[in-house]
Design a protein around this motif. Structure first.
Motif, PDB file in Angstrom:
ATOM      1  N   GLU A 258       0.857  -1.176   0.000  1.00 55.06           N
ATOM      2  CA  GLU A 258       0.000   0.000   0.000  1.00 55.06           C
ATOM      3  C   GLU A 258       0.893   1.226   0.000  1.00 55.06           C
ATOM      4  OE1 GLU A 258      -2.886   2.348  -0.448  1.00 55.06           O
ATOM      5  OE2 GLU A 258      -3.402   0.226  -0.219  1.00 55.06           O
ATOM      6  N   LEU A 259       0.985   1.888  -1.155  1.00 52.92           N
ATOM      7  CA  LEU A 259       1.907   3.018  -1.292  1.00 52.92           C
ATOM      8  C   LEU A 259       1.499   4.207  -0.440  1.00 52.92           C
ATOM      9  CD1 LEU A 259       2.821   3.095  -5.093  1.00 52.92           C
ATOM     10  CD2 LEU A 259       4.214   2.297  -3.180  1.00 52.92           C
ATOM     11  N   THR A 260       0.223   4.347  -0.142  1.00 55.16           N
ATOM     12  CA  THR A 260      -0.206   5.494   0.669  1.00 55.16           C
ATOM     13  C   THR A 260       0.319   5.421   2.098  1.00 55.16           C
ATOM     14  OG1 THR A 260      -2.288   4.337   1.169  1.00 55.16           O
ATOM     15  CG2 THR A 260      -2.274   5.845  -0.717  1.00 55.16           C
ATOM     16  N   VAL A 262       3.446   4.387   2.714  1.00 57.84           N
ATOM     17  CA  VAL A 262       4.899   4.519   2.618  1.00 57.84           C
ATOM     18  C   VAL A 262       5.239   5.997   2.630  1.00 57.84           C
ATOM     19  CG1 VAL A 262       6.951   3.938   1.283  1.00 57.84           C
ATOM     20  CG2 VAL A 262       4.994   2.383   1.301  1.00 57.84           C
ATOM     21  N   ASN A 265      11.001   7.308  -0.184  1.00 58.83           N
ATOM     22  CA  ASN A 265      11.698   6.285  -0.959  1.00 58.83           C
ATOM     23  C   ASN A 265      12.555   5.388  -0.075  1.00 58.83           C
ATOM     24  OD1 ASN A 265      10.608   7.314  -3.317  1.00 58.83           O
ATOM     25  ND2 ASN A 265      12.342   8.684  -3.687  1.00 58.83           N
ATOM     26  N   LEU A 268      10.426   2.732   1.257  1.00 61.43           N
ATOM     27  CA  LEU A 268      10.094   1.805   0.178  1.00 61.43           C
ATOM     28  C   LEU A 268      11.217   0.795  -0.032  1.00 61.43           C
ATOM     29  CD1 LEU A 268       8.008   1.114  -2.033  1.00 61.43           C
ATOM     30  CD2 LEU A 268       9.256   2.655  -3.553  1.00 61.43           C
ATOM     31  N   ILE A 283       1.078  -4.053  -6.336  1.00 61.50           N
ATOM     32  CA  ILE A 283       0.672  -2.661  -6.121  1.00 61.50           C
ATOM     33  C   ILE A 283      -0.597  -2.454  -6.938  1.00 61.50           C
ATOM     34  CG2 ILE A 283       1.313  -0.237  -6.302  1.00 61.50           C
ATOM     35  CD1 ILE A 283       4.210  -1.026  -6.173  1.00 61.50           C
ATOM     36  N   ILE A 286      -2.272   1.378  -9.526  1.00 61.91           N
ATOM     37  CA  ILE A 286      -1.027   2.151  -9.558  1.00 61.91           C
ATOM     38  C   ILE A 286      -1.253   3.568 -10.063  1.00 61.91           C
ATOM     39  CG2 ILE A 286      -0.470   1.312 -11.873  1.00 61.91           C
ATOM     40  CD1 ILE A 286       2.005   2.080  -9.013  1.00 61.91           C
ATOM     41  N   THR A 289      -3.009   5.525  -6.606  1.00 60.35           N
ATOM     42  CA  THR A 289      -2.578   5.429  -5.208  1.00 60.35           C
ATOM     43  C   THR A 289      -1.749   6.635  -4.800  1.00 60.35           C
ATOM     44  OG1 THR A 289      -0.737   4.071  -5.991  1.00 60.35           O
ATOM     45  CG2 THR A 289      -2.643   2.915  -5.104  1.00 60.35           C
ATOM     46  N   VAL A 325       6.789   9.228  -1.712  1.00 58.48           N
ATOM     47  CA  VAL A 325       7.306   8.302  -2.714  1.00 58.48           C
ATOM     48  C   VAL A 325       7.271   8.982  -4.076  1.00 58.48           C
ATOM     49  CG1 VAL A 325       6.975   6.073  -3.827  1.00 58.48           C
ATOM     50  CG2 VAL A 325       6.523   6.321  -1.397  1.00 58.48           C
ATOM     51  N   LEU A 330      10.072   4.639  -7.193  1.00 57.57           N
ATOM     52  CA  LEU A 330       9.323   3.465  -7.601  1.00 57.57           C
ATOM     53  C   LEU A 330      10.008   2.748  -8.761  1.00 57.57           C
ATOM     54  CD1 LEU A 330       6.786   1.879  -6.925  1.00 57.57           C
ATOM     55  CD2 LEU A 330       5.537   3.259  -8.576  1.00 57.57           C
TER      56      LEU A 330
END
Length: 516
Positions: A258-260, A262, A265, A268, A283, A286, A289, A325, A330
């Motif tokens: 879940e990138l939200t 993170v 970087n 990550l 993910i 994409i 997010t 991020v 990514l």
């Protein structure tokens, strides 16, 4: 009687000598006896202890492999006593060789055996465990290394298939010791139950098999052993079910990132390091997010400010990149130096709108395979009917095929919802499916395919057709009637699932040549 008395006298003499002679002399005599025995025996013996060294801390990986190997081969007929066990998290029954019992095996026409030794440490409750391998002395140089290689490979494969798989998600603390939390992964989706066209299933499974067997190939060509998948299609087209089927097919763990959650970087990268081999990193959505396309806008703005010689010391975008991020982070996660910190990983991106994904994320070498999922084809529809209703055929299938070819095809989720709601009445379930498809055809024809019409079609497909709209009489949809679309010969099926690979799979071509 004289022989028995002589034997008892000899044993008594040995007992007296053992108590009288020094321990160093006894050890020397024992070593001499073993050397004399090894000289005349036709076998060689190799001991594999449970721990390396004498401290009992460093686990011997070969001991674990031998235990797994003996589990993978059914030796119940060659061993008189086995110890059976089963954990709470698994239905598989595993066994180990009982203490001081032997299991026989064959390799390249030669007989070998494993003996499981368990000794109790004096003045302690601990046990000392080891396996002893016995093989012909004349062929030990030829047999030992290949046989142990086979034991290791079979053990690793058995461990991959039999171990409990986990579903991980990041907890928002990636910089700590463990940034993931997990639960058992027990999703029932498989390629047999998946509503996909046969050709698409075949292409995906062949690509996954070639990837899983491509360790030597990836090392030889100097590429990280990973694979990228982009799954795109409307909601309900089966993207999540396909990911679960891939995990069950390969017996991989799943990491739902879940990138939200993170922060930047660095976090990550920390999360990536904590993932294990043989895993699928997912993910979802994409394109929505995080706002990755803003990176390019910030860089463009920065260049314009520098060209105009503005007085600002630093562009505001640099400060913003430090706390989130970025696209570059990514990209490094998927195809940079940090992407090779593990092996045998599959990275999956999903999106409902492929055109909204930044081109840098989906180029060749990052997302190797692009899978387009859409509405149900006829084969996928039959799979759903078989799964939900247990039917192989039905007279209404012709009407469904006609409606699908006329622009009334539904997504697998929409069809599955109707079949689930009416699973007790097959005729009623198929009647609702055809009514929903007819309603979709009318909405497409009257609404021009706009977004508003599309949303209304989705609502029509999810609600009961009796409460929404009855387009035509049910009798007119029978195979002998004159329902909508029955007069056309071969209509083009909309929503047919398409599969294409932007860069031809190197693993697949190499595996084909080498027979992997």
């Amino acid at each position: 009687m004289e022989i028995l008395s002589q034997m008892w006298s000899f044993l008594g003499l040995l007992t007296v000598l053992q108590n009288v002679l020094p321990s160093q002399l006894l050890s020397l005599l024992h070593s001499f006896y073993e050397s004399l025995q090894d000289m005349f025996t036709p076998y060689s013996y190799f001991e594999i202890p449970e721990f390396n060294g004498y401290c009992g801390v460093d686990v011997n990986d070969l001991y674990r492999h031998v235990n797994l190997y003996l589990n993978s081969v059914n030796h119940s007929s060659t061993c008189r006593r086995l110890t059976l066990s089963r954990s709470r998290s698994s239905n598989r029954i595993s066994f180990t060789v009982a203490p001081n019992h032997t299991v026989h095996d064959t390799f390249r026409g030669h007989s070998v055996s494993w003996t499981h030794h368990v000794e109790t440490v004096q003045d302690s409750l601990e046990e000392k465990r080891s396996f002893t391998l016995k093989l012909p002395k004349r062929h030990r140089q030829v047999l030992l290394s290949p046989y142990l290689d086979q034991v290791t490979s079979r053990a690793e494969e058995f461990e991959r298939v039999s171990r409990e798989r986990r579903l991980f998600t990041n907890n928002g603390h990636g910089s700590y010791e463990s940034g993931w939390v997990s639960v058992p992964f027990r999703h029932p989706s498989t390629f047999e139950t998946l509503a996909l066209e046969p050709e698409l299933k075949k292409q995906i499974t062949e690509d996954l098999t070639a990837f899983a067997n491509g360790k030597e190939f990836y090392h030889r060509v100097g590429r990280a052993w990973k694979r990228g998948y982009l799954l795109h299609g409307p909601p309900g087209s089966g993207k999540s079910s396909l990911i679960a089927a891939m995990a069950n097919y390969l017996c991989y763990d799943v990491y739902d990132l879940e990138l939200t959650k993170v922060s930047d970087n660095s976090e990550l990268r920390a999360l990536l390091i904590q993932t294990t081999n043989r895993s699928i990193i997912v993910i979802e959505d994409i394109d929505c997010t995080v706002d990755l396309t803003a990176d390019r806008m910030l860089k463009t703005t920065s260049k314009r400010m520098r060209r105009g010689r503005e007085t600002c010391p630093r562009p505001e975008g640099d400060e913003a990149e430090r706390g989130r991020v970025t696209l570059s982070g990514l990209l490094n996660f998927t195809d940079g130096l940090w992407s090779c910190c593990g092996e045998e990983r599959i990275i999956v991106f999903t999106t409902n709108h492929r055109e909204n994904v930044d081109p840098a994320l989906v180029r060749c070498g990052r997302m190797d395979v692009h899978v387009s999922l859409g509405t149900c084809g006829m084969h996928a529809f039959k799979v759903l009917v078989k799964n939900y209703l247990g039917l192989q055929s039905h007279p209404v299938f012709d009407a469904v095929e006609s409606c699908a070819g006329s622009g009334g095809a539904l997504t697998p989720a929409q069809v599955g919802e109707i079949l689930l709601r009416n699973r007790g009445d097959a005729d009623m379930a198929l009647k609702e499916v055809v009514s929903a498809m007819q309603a979709r055809m009318i909405m497409r024809g009257g609404g021009g395919g706009g977004s508003g019409a599309h949303g209304l079609c989705d609502d029509v497909a999810e609600r009961s057709p009796e409460k929404v709209l009855t387009v035509e009489n049910w009798d007119s949809l029978s195979p002998g009637g004159k329902g909508v679309g029955m007069g056309s010969n071969k209509m083009r099926k909309e929503g047919k699932v398409k599969f294409f690979v932007r860069l031809r799979s190197l693993t697949k071509s190499d595996s084909g040549r080498r027979g992997v």
